[in-house]
Enzyme design. Structure first.
Site, mmCIF file in Angstrom:
data_model
loop_
_atom_site.group_PDB
_atom_site.id
_atom_site.type_symbol
_atom_site.label_atom_id
_atom_site.label_comp_id
_atom_site.label_asym_id
_atom_site.label_seq_id
_atom_site.Cartn_x
_atom_site.Cartn_y
_atom_site.Cartn_z
ATOM 1 N N SER A 21 0.803 -1.224 0.000
ATOM 2 C CA SER A 21 0.000 0.000 0.000
ATOM 3 C C SER A 21 0.838 1.277 0.000
ATOM 4 C CB SER A 21 -0.953 0.022 1.202
ATOM 5 O OG SER A 21 -0.241 0.207 2.402
ATOM 6 N N LYS A 58 0.567 4.426 6.570
ATOM 7 C CA LYS A 58 0.054 5.435 5.650
ATOM 8 C C LYS A 58 0.754 6.762 5.924
ATOM 9 C CE LYS A 58 -3.457 2.983 3.878
ATOM 10 N NZ LYS A 58 -2.913 1.659 4.046
#
Length: 101
Positions: A21, A58
């Site tokens: 990700s 993230k």
């Protein structure tokens, strides 16, 4: 060598990344990341967050009234916490360690 990667020894951990990700930030599936829990997270930092009990890596973006965890891969969604959702910034990613075979 460890002083290059570790600023706060008692608050620093290694974690293995489990998904791609964050590939646009140079963090690939299987890499080790160095996470410092003593650092204060700022907008733009890559962080490890816990969202409803699940860890995620993230980029943190925060304005006065909104927080977003931005994915580094268009195949993964950004996370904008919903009302009642539990989100904790667990630590700041300070380094990424890649292993070549």
């Amino acid at each position: 060598m460890s002083k290059l990667l570790v600023e706060h020894e008692d608050a620093t951990f290694l974690m293995r990344v489990a998904r791609p990700s964050m590939i646009n930030y140079g963090i690939d599936d299987g890499d080790l990341i160095v996470v410092d829990r003593a650092k204060i997270p700022h907008s733009g930092n890559i962080v490890v967050a816990v969202v409803d009990g699940e860890y995620t890596v993230k980029a943190l973006y925060q304005t006065n009234d909104e927080l977003m965890l931005k994915a580094g891969n268009p195949d993964y969604p950004n996370i904008v916490p919903r009302q009642g959702q539990i989100l904790e910034i667990w630590g700041v990613v300070t380094s990424c360690i890649k292993r070549f075979s």
